[in-house]
Design a protein around this motif. Structure first.
Motif, PDB file in Angstrom:
ATOM      1  N   GLN A 327       0.839  -1.189   0.000  1.00  0.00           N
ATOM      2  CA  GLN A 327       0.000   0.000   0.000  1.00  0.00           C
ATOM      3  C   GLN A 327       0.879   1.245   0.000  1.00  0.00           C
ATOM      4  O   GLN A 327       1.899   1.305   0.679  1.00  0.00           O
ATOM      5  N   TYR A 345      -1.450   7.081  -1.354  1.00  0.00           N
ATOM      6  CA  TYR A 345      -2.691   6.307  -1.248  1.00  0.00           C
ATOM      7  C   TYR A 345      -3.893   7.194  -1.594  1.00  0.00           C
ATOM      8  O   TYR A 345      -3.978   8.352  -1.178  1.00  0.00           O
ATOM      9  N   ASP A 361     -12.400  -1.320   2.131  1.00  0.00           N
ATOM     10  CA  ASP A 361     -11.610  -1.206   0.910  1.00  0.00           C
ATOM     11  C   ASP A 361     -11.392  -2.614   0.358  1.00  0.00           C
ATOM     12  O   ASP A 361     -10.958  -3.516   1.082  1.00  0.00           O
ATOM     13  N   ARG A 363      -9.284  -3.598  -1.832  1.00  0.00           N
ATOM     14  CA  ARG A 363      -7.924  -3.859  -2.300  1.00  0.00           C
ATOM     15  C   ARG A 363      -7.121  -4.693  -1.305  1.00  0.00           C
ATOM     16  O   ARG A 363      -7.182  -4.479  -0.101  1.00  0.00           O
ATOM     17  N   TYR A 365      -3.078  -5.932  -0.799  1.00  0.00           N
ATOM     18  CA  TYR A 365      -1.746  -5.547  -1.265  1.00  0.00           C
ATOM     19  C   TYR A 365      -0.733  -6.670  -1.077  1.00  0.00           C
ATOM     20  O   TYR A 365      -0.917  -7.567  -0.251  1.00  0.00           O
TER      21      TYR A 365
END
Length: 498
Positions: A327, A345, A361, A363, A365
């Motif tokens: 991230q 970010y 979120d 996402r 990483y």
């Protein structure tokens, strides 16, 4: 430029966005343009800086910094602040053929190198740009510019993306007869089929194509040069040819289970989704439909984010996006100094939508996909990943190491590979017999000539996958070189010192 103390008096504002949970119910653009007053206030924030880095247009640390089309940003910011909208439009159109595209989808490297951004939030350049061009269309200031005379020279442009459109616009204004060949059923290239409607409404693209046609440019669709029409025929009938075919050869993920149904390239998915919207009011094949499915997007870039937004609108059951890298920091770190692009970010429009929908979120990483898993019928049901650690080796280069004991299975019925493009697709280049180096057409920037007489190349086909602003830059610059090649001289603008 602007108000001398504007950057002190006024806070940065950006375009309003529609409520995430409401906008995922439709395919309309997710943001609304500035009002006149907000645009004026934001224009006032533009400093009277000695060197406006916002339009330096160069690459720093491998990323674009400043505006590659060298927009006269401080000038039109000042004019907007003073309410001189038509003059602002004239300044904007001097350098950018299609502000309605860049004002919507450009990542705005100009803002990353804005002088205000050294200590405070940057001037909202991108939103001001969109406001200027939209106001120009709304007020009827943008009308067909019919060339006063024709040169008798004919130019063929292969590909109707932003590079091809920019080159066509410039050469048409120089008086040449321009024909653009496009293999798809609609002009616009990735503007039409690679960027979803909620970021760039297709009526905006159609409006520009229609204007270019009214100005004298011919578009021939559903025609693949090298297949439906030979390269020899093109070269025989045109005085010059420009290859603007883009870099659409997907980068693949050749791991176990890759051929499983349900594993698709992201750009193919976005194209199918947009076609279904334009052709049949969202009647789409099952393999392209995320409805009720666990969706995983592999790749952390803009294309991956567009896949998230599309899958949300199709009704995905769950969505996860994998990124190979860690991230990014919340603020610039000491190695990412201004005016380089700020690697920080952020929540893109799609990530905001997904967070509202799923409560977090989506996402993940430092993830590496190792295997696609199928059920007893051969259908995709999951994938297997490991976590990665990013470090530097003894030579200072970044390397990735797998972390033992971090293996994990993720449910998935649709996986979208969004890890970029290797370069140009070969067939049309083979047809013209142009030299290719590292999956790119061999043509020097600033000259753009290939090894084949009167055949030029520009855009992603020449430079590799890049930004729309670089595509427009190359379209304008190759037009300058082609006009000079055809006429022995040119009055078209250029910023390249060859």
């Amino acid at each position: 430029m602007g108000k001398a103390t504007g950057f002190i008096e006024f806070e940065r504002e950006t375009a309003d966005e529609r409520d995430p949970l409401e906008r995922i119910q439709d395919w309309k653009e997710y943001s609304t343009p500035f009002s006149d007053e907000v645009a004026k206030t934001q224009g006032a924030r533009c400093m009277d800086c000695g060197t406006p880095f916002c339009h330096i247009g160069m690459e720093i640390e491998g990323a674009t910094s400043g505006c590659p089309v060298y927009n006269l940003i401080p000038e039109w910011n000042d004019l907007v602040y003073r309410g001189k909208w038509k003059q602002a439009l004239e300044r904007l159109m001097k350098t950018n053929n299609f502000p309605e595209f860049t004002g919507r989808v450009c990542p705005a490297p100009c803002e990353g190198s804005c002088t205000v951004a050294i200590h405070d939030p940057a001037v909202s350049i991108k939103n001001i740009e969109q406001k200027i061009i939209d106001k120009g269309f709304e007020n009827g200031w943008i009308t067909p510019r019919i060339p006063k005379k024709r040169t008798g020279k004919k130019v063929a442009i292969i590909g109707s993306g932003p590079t091809g459109l920019a080159a066509a616009d410039q050469l048409n204004q120089a008086g040449h007869s321009v024909t653009v060949f496009e293999r798809a059923d609609r002009a616009g290239g990735l503007l039409t089929y690679g960027i979803p409607n909620m970021k760039l409404d297709k009526n905006v693209v159609k409006r520009r194509i229609r204007l270019l046609e009214e100005e004298g440019i011919t578009f021939i669709l559903n025609t693949e040069v090298g297949k439906d029409l030979s390269a020899e025929e093109i070269k025989a009938n045109y005085d010059s040819v420009i290859l603007c075919t883009g870099a659409q050869k997907h980068r693949d993920l050749p791991i176990q289970g890759r051929k499983t149904k349900g594993v698709q390239f992201a750009m193919d998915y976005l194209t199918a989704s947009t076609k279904s919207l334009l052709d049949s009011n969202l009647q789409i094949e099952e393999k392209w439909n995320a409805k009720g499915k666990d969706v995983i997007v592999i790749g952390g870039g803009d294309t991956g984010a567009d896949c998230i937004a599309t899958a949300l609108r199709q009704g995905a059951k769950s969505i996860v996006q994998f990124g190979k890298h860690p991230q990014l920091p919340i603020k610039r770190d000491n190695s990412n100094l201004w005016p380089a692009f700020p690697n920080v970010y952020s929540l893109e429009y799609a990530h905001k939508e997904a967070k509202e929908k799923f409560g977090e979120d989506v996402r993940q990483y430092s993830i590496q996909t190792k295997q696609f898993i199928t059920d007893e019928n051969g259908k995709l049901e999951a994938l297997y990943t490991v976590e990665m650690k990013k470090t530097r080796d003894e030579n200072g280069r970044f390397v990735f190491e797998e972390l033992p004991g971090t293996g994990k299975y993720w449910p998935a019925q649709l996986v979208l590979i969004a890890i970029g493009f290797e370069g140009v697709e070969q067939p049309v280049l083979d047809a013209f017999k142009v030299e290719v180096n590292r999956h790119r057409v061999e043509a020097k920037y600033g000259d753009f000539r290939t090894n084949v007489e009167h055949v030029f190349a520009a855009g992603d086909a020449r430079r590799g996958q890049s930004l729309i602003v670089w595509a427009i830059n190359e379209g304008r610059e190759v037009a300058y070189q082609v006009d000079q090649y055809l006429m022995g001289e040119t009055e078209l603008p250029t910023v390249v010192n060859v």
